[in-house]
Enzyme design. Sequence first.
Site, PDB file in Angstrom:
ATOM      1  N   LYS A   1     -61.218  27.897  -4.239  1.00  0.00           N
ATOM      2  CA  LYS A   1     -61.689  26.700  -5.620  1.00  0.00           C
ATOM      3  C   LYS A   1     -62.137  25.747  -4.130  1.00  0.00           C
ATOM      4  CE  LYS A   1     -61.806  28.203  -9.400  1.00  0.00           C
ATOM      5  NZ  LYS A   1     -63.192  29.000  -9.899  1.00  0.00           N
TER       6      LYS A   1
ATOM      7  N   TYR B   1     -55.226  30.337  -5.144  1.00  0.00           N
ATOM      8  CA  TYR B   1     -55.962  29.352  -6.178  1.00  0.00           C
ATOM      9  C   TYR B   1     -56.990  28.276  -6.279  1.00  0.00           C
ATOM     10  CZ  TYR B   1     -58.557  27.746 -10.629  1.00  0.00           C
ATOM     11  OH  TYR B   1     -59.714  26.514 -11.166  1.00  0.00           O
TER      12      TYR B   1
END
Length: 258
Positions: free
Chosen positions: A170, A166
């Site tokens: 990002k 994640y």
Amino acid sequence: MTSLASLASLHDLTGKTAVVTGGSRGIGRAIVQILAEAGADVVIASRKLDSCKIAAEEVEATTGRRALPVACHVGRWEDCNDLVDQTLEHFGRFDVLVNNAGMSPVYENLEAIGEELYDKTFDVNLKGPFRLAVRAGAYMAEHEGGSIINIGTAGSLVASVNQLPYACAKAGLNALTVGLAEAYAPKVRVNAILPGPFRTDLSKSWAPAEGEDAPFVPLNRMGRPEEVAPLALHLASNASSFTTGAVIRVDGGVTRKV
């Protein structure tokens, strides 16, 4: 000197159309509400159409603005194309894109991460925002301009082993923000907001109970979705006319503490 009246005028989005992915709950829902209250018609997109319809009804009832619910899995290229097409067909314009939809999968350890989970994480958090931003940015640049806002995470600056895919996706969104800001200038501004620990449905499994301290945050508490929304409005409006390529932390000081 800037007056309160002129500040209100700068934040006015009357006549604009804003699209918010992941817009039916949490941070996305708060952003939808404030953009509509500023005068924008809104497109509320998420995987669950029923949730989007409920949010759209609430927005129309409380703001008087038009709200279009759209089912969209941003990890699918064709869904992203359809979202842009439906927006233009329904409203005839596209002024603001908020790439808010995301996912942060739970896993036992790094060795347990399979290819499917890894790919899904990047599809939702990076591939979808890329496709939507390119489609929207190209349209805006050819018409009246606009603003793209990517909702990332403070974790992209201090990656944790517990959220590594994640955080990596990002971090790519941060790079995308800077690159697109150059690609679609001068008519389109592209910025990113990096929230830290916020109290949403996704944080229920690990967040301190409501009212309890959060000692891992310098401000000693979790953030609330409505504390991100005003910054999104600022970046969506003419009030931020000289801001592009910016990556802005809203994390209660977490990244500095680390």
